[in-house]
Design an enzyme around this catalytic site. Structure first.
Site, PDB file in Angstrom:
ATOM      1  N   VAL A   1       0.806  -1.227   0.000  1.00 10.31           N
ATOM      2  CA  VAL A   1       0.000   0.000   0.000  1.00 10.31           C
ATOM      3  C   VAL A   1       0.840   1.278   0.000  1.00 10.31           C
ATOM      4  O   VAL A   1       0.317   2.362  -0.286  1.00 10.31           O
ATOM      5  CB  VAL A   1      -0.990   0.049   1.197  1.00 10.31           C
ATOM      6  CG1 VAL A   1      -2.024  -1.061   1.099  1.00 10.31           C
ATOM      7  CG2 VAL A   1      -0.257   0.026   2.541  1.00 10.31           C
TER       8      VAL A   1
ATOM      9  N   ASN B   1      -6.755  -1.380   5.912  1.00  8.72           N
ATOM     10  CA  ASN B   1      -6.353  -1.978   7.190  1.00  8.72           C
ATOM     11  C   ASN B   1      -4.840  -2.149   7.330  1.00  8.72           C
ATOM     12  O   ASN B   1      -4.324  -2.132   8.441  1.00  8.72           O
ATOM     13  CB  ASN B   1      -7.052  -3.352   7.297  1.00  8.72           C
ATOM     14  CG  ASN B   1      -6.405  -4.257   8.308  1.00  8.72           C
ATOM     15  OD1 ASN B   1      -6.658  -4.153   9.501  1.00  8.72           O
ATOM     16  ND2 ASN B   1      -5.541  -5.168   7.844  1.00  8.72           N
TER      17      ASN B   1
ATOM     18  N   SER C   1      -6.620   3.626  15.303  1.00 11.13           N
ATOM     19  CA  SER C   1      -6.236   2.943  16.543  1.00 11.13           C
ATOM     20  C   SER C   1      -6.620   3.843  17.706  1.00 11.13           C
ATOM     21  O   SER C   1      -6.836   5.048  17.526  1.00 11.13           O
ATOM     22  CB  SER C   1      -4.719   2.727  16.529  1.00 11.13           C
ATOM     23  OG  SER C   1      -4.246   2.330  17.791  1.00 11.13           O
TER      24      SER C   1
ATOM     25  N   TYR D   1       3.990   5.615  14.784  1.00  9.56           N
ATOM     26  CA  TYR D   1       2.704   4.904  14.825  1.00  9.56           C
ATOM     27  C   TYR D   1       1.605   5.847  15.298  1.00  9.56           C
ATOM     28  O   TYR D   1       0.544   5.958  14.673  1.00  9.56           O
ATOM     29  CB  TYR D   1       2.808   3.678  15.748  1.00  9.56           C
ATOM     30  CG  TYR D   1       1.568   2.808  15.698  1.00  9.56           C
ATOM     31  CD1 TYR D   1       1.320   1.969  14.613  1.00  9.56           C
ATOM     32  CD2 TYR D   1       0.629   2.835  16.730  1.00  9.56           C
ATOM     33  CE1 TYR D   1       0.179   1.182  14.561  1.00  9.56           C
ATOM     34  CE2 TYR D   1      -0.507   2.046  16.687  1.00  9.56           C
ATOM     35  CZ  TYR D   1      -0.724   1.219  15.597  1.00  9.56           C
ATOM     36  OH  TYR D   1      -1.864   0.440  15.542  1.00  9.56           O
TER      37      TYR D   1
ATOM     38  N   ALA E   1       1.550   9.138  15.375  1.00 10.35           N
ATOM     39  CA  ALA E   1       1.306  10.218  14.407  1.00 10.35           C
ATOM     40  C   ALA E   1       0.519   9.697  13.207  1.00 10.35           C
ATOM     41  O   ALA E   1      -0.420  10.347  12.727  1.00 10.35           O
ATOM     42  CB  ALA E   1       2.639  10.815  13.952  1.00 10.35           C
ATOM     43  N   SER E   2       0.874   8.502  12.728  1.00  7.42           N
ATOM     44  CA  SER E   2       0.173   7.959  11.555  1.00  7.42           C
ATOM     45  C   SER E   2      -1.298   7.697  11.874  1.00  7.42           C
ATOM     46  O   SER E   2      -2.172   7.983  11.045  1.00  7.42           O
ATOM     47  CB  SER E   2       0.848   6.679  11.058  1.00  7.42           C
ATOM     48  OG  SER E   2       0.655   5.596  11.957  1.00  7.42           O
ATOM     49  N   LYS E   3      -1.571   7.172  13.066  1.00  3.34           N
ATOM     50  CA  LYS E   3      -2.957   6.834  13.386  1.00  3.34           C
ATOM     51  C   LYS E   3      -3.799   8.089  13.675  1.00  3.34           C
ATOM     52  O   LYS E   3      -4.988   8.108  13.369  1.00  3.34           O
ATOM     53  CB  LYS E   3      -2.999   5.839  14.557  1.00  3.34           C
ATOM     54  CG  LYS E   3      -2.386   4.470  14.213  1.00  3.34           C
ATOM     55  CD  LYS E   3      -3.135   3.788  13.068  1.00  3.34           C
ATOM     56  CE  LYS E   3      -2.595   2.419  12.716  1.00  3.34           C
ATOM     57  NZ  LYS E   3      -3.347   1.737  11.660  1.00  3.34           N
TER      58      LYS E   3
END
Ligand code: NAP
Length: 251
Positions: free
Chosen positions: A65, A91, A145, A158, A160-162
């Site tokens: 992705v 996902n 999340s 993680y 920051a991405s979520k």
């Protein structure tokens, strides 16, 4: 059956394992043609076999992705084979290998996680909506999340991405709301996937103790929220994130 998904097309990225596999199986149980997409062909084919053995329809398309050409080809492949894309669950995601002390944090780890978790969702939504706009319908669910709402100590990329996934979800949902396409997210707390099952029992016990309902989440419990969000039952729901955390975020 929560909705008639028979003959509809459902894409789940990262569905060779864990939560994605459960979501793909749930779409299969509802009669959808499921596109099981992952970087791991072996794992994805296991998911395809599980769905087919229980009487569903499933097809594997390989896709990283974080790679634009892969995502573009995935959607072109779906259009050629099925004509439409009714549901998409973005996902695929990776976690920090271990918590870091910010002054020592590794830049390559940051780049990789942001590229898969955040750019990946952006690329998927970009090409999914191109196809959905032609049919003027569709539902997208992004997997954020609890770390999209709260700090997860030491896991900078993680977290920051979520958080970013929720921003992408709201902006895309707002911009596209008049086109018959709904875009939402889910924010799971700790879910008992193979990764967490392989962690030390002491760690799982600590997580259970922090969770008001006293247990970890099940992948199927995330899948049922995703399917509800995709269904017509959620026809007035767009631009939001559903928290599935056993009550962790209440305090
Ligand atoms: P998982 O078991 O590791 O499954 C993720 C799948 O995505 C794996 O099959 C993985 O392949 C694949 N993948 C990794 N990088 C990819 C890429 N670049 N392109 C396509 N596929 C890729 O993880 P999970 O725990 O089920 O997590 C699924 C999602 O839920 C993630 O977005 C995660 O952040 C989120 N989430 C999980 C929890 C939890 O407690 N488990 C909680 C909140 C949110 P490989 O195995 O080959 O790497």
């Amino acid at each position: 059956m929560i909705n008639n998904m028979t003959g509809k097309t459902a894409l789940v990225t990262g569905s060779g394992s864990g939560i994605g596999r459960s979501i793909a199986i749930a779409f299969g149980e509802q009669g959808a043609n499921v596109i099981v997409s992952d970087i791991s062909e072996k794992n994805a084919n296991e998911t395809v076999d599980i769905i087919k053995k229980s009487g569903g329809n499933a097809f594997f398309i390989e896709c990283d992705v974080s790679v634009k050409d892969d995502v573009q080809e995935l959607i072109i492949g779906i259009e050629k084979e099925f004509g439409t894309l009714d549901y998409a669950c973005n996902n695929a995601g990776i976690h920090n290998p271990e918590p870091e002390y910010l002054p020592d944090a590794d830049e390559d780890t940051w780049d990789r996680i942001i590229s898969v978790n955040l750019k990946g969702v952006f690329l998927c939504m970009k090409y999914e909506t191109q196809l959905m706009l032609k049919q003027r319908s569709g539902a997208i669910v992004n997997i954020s999340s609890l770390s999209g709402l709260l700090a997860e100590s030491g896991c900078y990329a993680y977290t920051a991405s979520k958080h970013g996934i929720l921003g992408l979800t709201k902006t895309a949902a707002y911009d596209i709301a008049g086109s018959g396409i709904r875009i939402n997210a889910v924010c799971p707390g700790a879910v008992l996937t193979p990764g967490l099952a392989a962690a030390p029992e002491k760690f799982r016990q600590e997580l259970r103790e922090k969770t008001p309902v006293g247990r970890l989440g099940k992948p199927e419990e995330v899948a049922s929220a995703v399917l509800w969000l995709c269904s017509d039952l959620a026809g007035y729901v767009t631009g939001t994130g559903i928290v599935i955390d056993g009550g962790v975020s209440t305090v």
